[in-house]
Design a protein around this motif. Structure first.
Motif, mmCIF file in Angstrom:
data_model
loop_
_atom_site.group_PDB
_atom_site.id
_atom_site.type_symbol
_atom_site.label_atom_id
_atom_site.label_comp_id
_atom_site.label_asym_id
_atom_site.label_seq_id
_atom_site.Cartn_x
_atom_site.Cartn_y
_atom_site.Cartn_z
ATOM 1 N N ASN A 1 0.518 -5.210 5.213
ATOM 2 C CA ASN A 1 0.820 -4.869 3.807
ATOM 3 C C ASN A 1 2.079 -5.587 3.323
ATOM 4 N N GLN B 1 -1.979 -6.850 -5.812
ATOM 5 C CA GLN B 1 -2.658 -5.903 -4.910
ATOM 6 C C GLN B 1 -1.867 -4.614 -4.701
ATOM 7 N N LYS C 1 -0.611 -1.066 -4.944
ATOM 8 C CA LYS C 1 -1.318 0.133 -5.427
ATOM 9 C C LYS C 1 -0.550 0.801 -6.565
ATOM 10 N N ASP D 1 0.830 -1.217 0.000
ATOM 11 C CA ASP D 1 0.000 0.000 0.000
ATOM 12 C C ASP D 1 0.863 1.265 0.000
ATOM 13 N N ASP D 2 2.154 1.128 -0.307
ATOM 14 C CA ASP D 2 3.117 2.244 -0.370
ATOM 15 C C ASP D 2 3.651 2.698 0.987
#
Ligand code: ADP
Ligand code: TRP
Length: 330
Positions: free
Chosen positions: A202, A220, A222, A192-193
């Motif tokens: 994550n 998944q 982003k 998710d960064d």
């Protein structure tokens, strides 16, 4: 022969190791066994600050041990052990606590972050005390270097401070350690960064069962909404950042060039990353699974390691006891 400097590090058995753990700590630690006397441990006392499931603790301890062995740690040379097999660290933690101000512990990032999440009165004393136990882990083995990810730097600085306080009070008794953070390894981003971390959910685990499984998580990650044809900036892409960790220099440069040129979509990059992850970790996975299937052998390695580690800790703690005016260890 001159004695090798000692490298020491620990990792909490709170889950299956992920790419952040691997590139931040596991890989550099294993590499150091070539040049240093390696002392690495499963930080199970520390895991008790967050986990309350005995089965998970036991399972994760074996997983961490199997991970290090599968990735090349040589138990004949290196010392690999469970933190809790050397209870002397709890004793040294007490000696350190007695020369450490509350103020130092109140400045810890992890403590401050925990406070922001909830009521200070609800926080366990163990969480507050965490840096003292970690300092003891390091100082109890006369460690010279401590390979860790960047996020652990403050903890190492606190260990340096605590060694200084004890030395100032009683004369030179503890060795001052240095952190070893690899300049070329950035904090590994998660899908998710944000920073990859078990606590954010994550992560990409390093021993997922297949390329397909890697790809499923990679899908998944982003990305923005740029179309296939549009040029893209590789320097702000988590996909590229992760690819650089597991692919060759040539492959990474090639992906970056394709990003800039356009005509290369995020789907292509994801496929390439899934493949590269499999190529990087697939071969060690077989060894990992075989090791995990023989927990008795893992326990043997841990017991051998504990014997060697404990001898060092008893010597150091004995030194401290004498300085502060306690009797020798029974
Ligand atoms: P987590 O945040 O998943 O709970 P830990 O705190 O157990 O991970 O970290 C174990 C080791 O892995 C530490 O040395 C830490 O610095 C390193 N590490 C964890 N996440 C990352 C990351 N995203 N990038 C680099 N190193 C990391
Ligand atoms: N706090 C470390 C982490 O969360 C684990 C740890 C415990 C450790 N004791 C240590 C790391 C001593 C290095 C040295 O990752």
């Amino acid at each position: 022969m001159t004695r090798r400097l000692r490298a020491l590090s620990g990792i909490k058995p709170t889950g299956t190791p992920h790419l952040g753990n691997y590139f931040g700590m596991i890989q550099p630690a294993i590499a150091l066994q070539e040049t240093h006397e390696a002392f690495y441990f499963v930080a199970d006392y520390h895991a008790l600050t967050t986990g309350r499931d005995p089965a998970v603790l036991r399972r994760a301890s074996h997983e961490i041990t199997a991970t290090f062995l599968a990735l090349g740690l040589d138990p004949a040379g290196a010392v690999f052990f469970r933190q809790s097999d050397v209870p002397e660290v709890l004793e040294l933690a007490w000696q350190l606590a007695c020369v450490t101000n509350m103020g130092l512990l109140q400045r810890a990032h992890a403590y401050k972050a925990a406070l922001e999440k909830g009521d200070a009165n609800e926080l366990s004393a163990g969480t507050f005390f965490y840096p003292v136990l970690m300092a003891s882990d390091i100082l109890a083995y006369d460690s010279a270097v401590v390979p860790v990810g960047r996020d652990q730097l403050q903890h190492i600085e606190m260990a340096q401070d605590m060694a200084g306080h004890l030395n100032a009070a009683y004369g030179n008794v503890l060795r001052r350690p240095e952190a070893l953070v690899r300049a070329e390894v950035p904090t590994v981003p998660g899908i998710d960064d944000r920073k990859m971390s078990k606590s954010y959910g994550n992560t990409i685990d390093i021993f997922l069962p297949s390329e397909k499984a890697f790809l499923k998580v990679v899908k998944q990650i982003k990305t923005d909404s740029k179309g296939v044809d549009e040029p893209k900036d590789p320097e702000v892409s988590t996909l590229v950042a992760l690819y650089r960790l597991v692919a060759s220099r040539e492959q990474s440069d090639d992906m970056a060039a394709r990003y800039r040129a356009g005509g290369y979509g995020y789907g292509h990059a994801k496929d390439a990353l899934g493949k590269a992850l499999e190529a990087h970790f697939g071969p060690a996975r077989e060894r990992y699974n075989a090791l995990l299937a023989r927990p008795d052998e893992l326990d043997d390695v841990l017991a051998q390691g504990a014997k060697r580690a404990r001898a060092v800790a008893r010597e150091v703690v004995g030194r401290v006891r004498e300085k502060v005016g306690l009797r020798a260890l029974p």
